[in-house]
Enzyme design. Structure first.
Site, short mmCIF file in Angstrom:
data_model
loop_
_atom_site.label_atom_id
_atom_site.label_comp_id
_atom_site.label_asym_id
_atom_site.label_seq_id
_atom_site.Cartn_x
_atom_site.Cartn_y
_atom_site.Cartn_z
N VAL A 28 -9.48 0.91 -1.44
CA VAL A 28 -9.18 -0.44 -1.63
C VAL A 28 -9.68 -1.46 -2.66
O VAL A 28 -10.89 -1.28 -2.63
CB VAL A 28 -9.41 -0.99 -0.30
CG1 VAL A 28 -8.44 -2.61 -0.62
CG2 VAL A 28 -8.24 -0.47 0.89
N CYS A 29 -9.05 -2.11 -3.67
CA CYS A 29 -9.42 -2.76 -4.75
C CYS A 29 -9.12 -4.26 -4.69
O CYS A 29 -8.15 -4.64 -4.99
CB CYS A 29 -8.96 -2.13 -6.06
SG CYS A 29 -9.65 -3.23 -7.29
N ILE A 30 -9.93 -4.80 -3.55
CA ILE A 30 -9.95 -6.56 -3.78
C ILE A 30 -11.16 -6.99 -4.02
O ILE A 30 -12.08 -6.54 -3.83
CB ILE A 30 -9.19 -6.66 -2.22
CG1 ILE A 30 -9.75 -6.33 -1.03
CG2 ILE A 30 -7.60 -6.72 -2.39
CD1 ILE A 30 -9.52 -6.92 0.13
N TYR A 65 -6.18 2.57 -4.89
CA TYR A 65 -6.09 3.83 -5.80
C TYR A 65 -5.42 4.75 -5.06
O TYR A 65 -5.33 4.74 -3.87
CB TYR A 65 -7.57 4.14 -5.79
CG TYR A 65 -8.51 3.11 -6.88
CD1 TYR A 65 -8.30 3.26 -8.14
CD2 TYR A 65 -8.92 2.34 -6.37
CE1 TYR A 65 -8.90 2.50 -8.99
CE2 TYR A 65 -9.85 1.23 -7.25
CZ TYR A 65 -9.87 1.54 -8.61
OH TYR A 65 -10.54 0.61 -9.38
N ASN A 91 -2.82 -2.47 -5.51
CA ASN A 91 -4.25 -2.70 -5.26
C ASN A 91 -5.01 -1.53 -4.68
O ASN A 91 -6.04 -1.66 -4.18
CB ASN A 91 -4.62 -3.94 -4.59
CG ASN A 91 -3.84 -5.17 -5.28
OD1 ASN A 91 -2.86 -5.70 -4.70
ND2 ASN A 91 -4.22 -5.40 -6.48
#
Lengths: 642, 180
Positions: B99-101, B94, B92
């Site tokens: 942060v990709c949440i 990159y 999650n």
């Protein structure tokens, strides 16, 4: 040679790029002079030789790049990391799109064309940076005079450049017919909108910066600005597309930005409409928070985490409380409750569509509706007591029953109880006067009285259900004669309570509000429904009381034929459960519904039913069978529902 | 923003003082376990630095991961952006550290197309909640998100290898030379 130079120049940074390109171009020039000895022949030689020209182009590119950097430094100072990141990303898209544009105008490909595109790219970069810088104003703690001077000069410079190039493109197109200048003109026109946005934002931010208080309407203005700019851009793109398709071919290179623009515009438009609706809802429908409400949540608005006062806070339908201003800015983005994500546009009805015929205080606040109803029910109970207490016979029991009537009857047992006598009465319809001299007529009258009272209570906002009107009109001696034999369930009630609207000829032509109104989703319809349910409840209470009164009247008059009734029950093989249901009204009187006790309650009901039985000693076998079947049927329906 | 007042300095320039947003106070007064966070400088409360310790019992246990939080000017109406400033290998996150949440995504914008709206950003969320979600994300990666497809694939198919890489990263953040 050119490709290696290009690759090297792309990779190397700063001074190395300059050094390499300078060295290379120096070599090329020196080489030309060494061969041709004189100035003009050397120039001609360089122009004729492709590798030399490539080197010279590279040199020019590098020079332009650093010139751009220098001007950038002049206008922006040191670029922040986020700015250069965004710049590189956007520039990358711009370059790829330019390459796509080359495919359409490959005939026009010339040094001038390339130079113009490079210039366009640089101007674009400045526009993006100006935009970023203006946005940054909101966040930076210190705004110096230099910042203002830079922004002003930059915006003026960009506007002048844009207008000049648009004008240039226009005159060229008019003079020489459509060419690549069309694309330039369009691009610069788009850039003008960008400058305009940046300028307006700058003005708004400046006003905000120099005002000491929090400027609430700024966000609204920004939203409107975005909307108008989006509209301009969308219109421009559509025009451009049409012109390009008619003169050249489909402009593939413009599709990505066009898609983004249209999508943004749609979103802004939606935001604008929905937020206006949400804010309107908030201002008109939702109550201000009370001091008690605020104490519960410790006075803190969870959005800005500052203290709230009752005047500046609103309570959403989901009982969450926030600052009005915080809610307003949130509703501009999303029309949901920040805490529970309740869609405040969906469940909450919009403004009342019908004109209010009822007293305003009822419709004013949704939260007060329920207490108001319970209150009116209690009122009604008192009225029932008084009206029945006036009756000459059995006044004692009447008042006793009234005192014990629970306010919250369950629905199902009541249907059953209503219908049991109903059927008895249907059978006995031939001779109503055989009811042992009980003043049924009086009872019926009092019922009608009560209904009138109910209607008055509700301000005659909507009619009572038809069957109740019938009761009144027919003036029947038997109160339950016209009660419908089917259990009253909710949809039926809803159908009666609110007049069904006429089917409009064209559904598509209706606005959202009208459709919602059609769906009976409006506040008005909801209030009507609740009121109607309240009426039903009141009528049921009345019916229950009359039934009890009827029973007690039988006990007083000394008729007790419970044996006969029990006999019937036994022969019809009615289950135990059934009997309990039969006895329920008496249980209700004690306001504690207990299905397992049937001691004293048996007495009342059995006497009532039993008396009917006794009244018809010459009941034929056929009637008896019908009655048994009905009893069984009701016991089944009673079982099913319990 | 509400967290500010204007003042004028000696040169006549307007200086805006940004109050420490209350989440900052919350965090400094009772920080949750394993989190240290605060603004990088005193003048700019819109850029924060955070140190996040790897949750116990996971492959990131023992690591201390530095991250940066960039708050938008309309915080808390828009979510902040968070990115790790150290090297990370996680489904999650990159490859550049972002942060990709779902808590960091505003409702309506769904880069990966799988998030339900009730886990999205809303103004009642706080920095603390974001950081706690990040810690739970470190403990339980969501391999449906494709922020780092290689990591997601490895997490699903070759857990041992993933653990090894994570351990290497943990050692790197602590400044311990790796064995291999």
């Amino acid at each position: 040679m050119a490709t290696t130079t290009a690759a090297a120049a792309a990779k190397m940074t700063g001074t190395t790029a300059i050094a390499v390109s300078l060295a290379l171009s120096g070599c090329v020039v020196a080489n030309a002079f060494r061969q041709k000895k004189q100035f003009y022949p050397s120039v001609v030689y360089i122009c004729k030789s492709n590798p030399s020209m490539a080197v010279m182009y590279m040199q020019a590119l590098v020079a332009v790049y650093f010139l751009g950097k220098l001007i950038g430094k002049l206008f922006f100072g040191q670029l922040r990391a986020a700015e250069s990141e965004r710049l590189i990303e956007k520039a990358w898209y711009a370059v790829t799109e330019t390459c796509l544009a080359f495919t359409i105008f490959k005939d026009d490909l010339s040094p001038k064309f390339v130079a113009l595109f490079t210039l366009l790219l640089f101007l674009k970069c400045f526009h993006w940076l100006a935009e970023d810088r203006v946005d940054y104003m909101e966040r930076t703690p210190v705004i110096s005079y230099v910042f203002h001077i830079r922004i002003w000069s930059l915006l003026i410079f960009l506007t002048v450049a844009d207008i000049y190039f648009v004008h240039d493109a226009y005159t060229t197109t008019v003079a020489k017919g459509p060419s690549v200048q069309l694309v330039f003109g369009f691009e610069y026109a788009l850039l003008i909108t960008l400058v305009a946005t940046a300028a307006f934002k700058y003005i708004l931010h400046s006003v905000d910066v120099y005002s000491d208080t929090f400027w609430e309407s700024k966000a609204v203005l920004l939203l409107y600005l975005e909307f108008f700019i989006g509209l301009c851009k969308a219109v421009m793109y559509v025009f451009f597309l049409v012109i390009m398709v008619r003169t050249f071919t489909v402009p593939l290179f413009a599709f990505r930005p066009m898609y983004h623009t249209l999508r943004n515009f749609k979103k802004v438009f939606q935001d604008l409409v929905l937020s206006r609706r949400a804010i309107h809802n908030m201002n008109t429908l939702y109550p201000d928070a009370t001091i008690q409400d605020l104490q519960v949540i410790e006075n803190v608005c969870i959005i800005c985490r500052e203290d709230m006062t009752a005047a500046a806070a609103k309570k959403l339908p989901c009982n969450h409380i926030f600052h009005t201003s915080c809610l307003r800015s949130w509703f501009q983005r999303h029309q949901t409750c920040p805490t529970c994500r309740l869609d405040i546009l969906r469940p909450a009805p919009i403004t009342p569509v019908e004109t209010e015929r009822r007293p305003m205080h009822r419709a004013a606040q949704p939260s007060t509706t329920v207490p108001a109803n319970t209150h009116s029910t209690a009122d009604l109970g008192n009225r029932q007591g008084s009206s029945i207490g006036n009756r000459p016979s059995g006044s004692q029991t009447g008042s006793r029953v009234n005192n014990q009537i629970p306010q919250n009857f369950t629905f199902k047992p009541f249907n059953f109880q209503q219908q049991a006598p109903n059927n008895e009465n249907n059978i006995n319809n031939n001779d109503p006067n055989l009811n042992n001299g009980l003043p049924l007529h009086n009872i019926n009258e009092s019922l009608i009285q009560l209904m009138n009272a109910t209607r008055l209570e509700n301000g005659n906002g909507f009619g009572l259900p038809p069957f109740m009107n019938n009761t009144e009109q027919s003036n029947s001696n038997l109160p339950f004669n016209t009660v419908p034999p089917v259990p009253l369930n909710f949809p039926f009630v809803g159908g009666v309570a609110i007049q069904s609207p006429h089917m409009p000829p064209n559904l598509d032509a209706l606005s959202d509000d009208e459709l919602r109104h059609l769906e009976q989703n409006t506040r008005q319809a909801c209030v009507d429904r609740i009121k109607f349910l309240n009426d039903i409840k009141c009528m049921l209470d009345t019916a229950a009381m009359l039934m009890n009164h009827y029973n007690s009247a039988h006990i007083i008059s000394g008729v007790d034929d419970s044996d006969t009734f029990i006999d019937i029950v036994k022969t019809s093989k009615v289950t135990e459960n059934n009997e309990q249901l039969e006895t329920e009204p008496s249980n209700n009187i004690s306001s504690d519904i207990d299905f397992n006790t049937s001691n004293s309650s048996n007495e009342g009901t059995s006497s009532s039913s039993g008396s009917d039985d006794q009244l018809l000693p010459e009941e034929t076998e056929q009637q008896r069978v019908i009655r048994l079947k009905r009893l069984e049927k009701f016991s089944n329906s009673g079982n099913n529902s319990t | 923003m509400r967290y500010r007042y204007n003042t004028t300095n000696l040169n006549g320039c307007v200086i805006r003082i940004f109050f420490p947003p209350p989440p900052y106070l919350e965090l400094t007064l009772n920080p949750p376990e394993g989190i240290i966070a605060g603004p990088i400088t005193e003048e700019n409360y819109f850029e924060w630095e955070a140190l996040i310790t790897g949750p116990e019992g996971t492959c990131f246990e023992g690591g201390v991961f530095p991250a940066k939080l960039i708050f938008p000017s309309d915080y808390p109406l828009s979510p902040p952006k968070m990115s790790f400033t150290c090297e990370m290998f996680h489904p999650n996150i990159y490859s550049d550290g972002r942060v990709c949440i779902s808590i960091l995504h505003a409702p309506g914008d769904d880069p990966m197309g799988y998030e339900s709206s009730n886990e999205r950003w809303s103004p009642v969320q706080s920095v603390e909640k974001i950081l706690l979600s990040v810690i739970s994300m470190l403990a339980e990666p969501n391999d449906e998100s494709g922020a780092n497809v290689d990591a997601a694939k490895m997490w699903r198919e070759n857990r041992d290898e993933f653990n090894k890489i994570a351990e290497k990263l943990v050692r790197k953040t602590l400044g311990i030379p790796t064995n291999t």
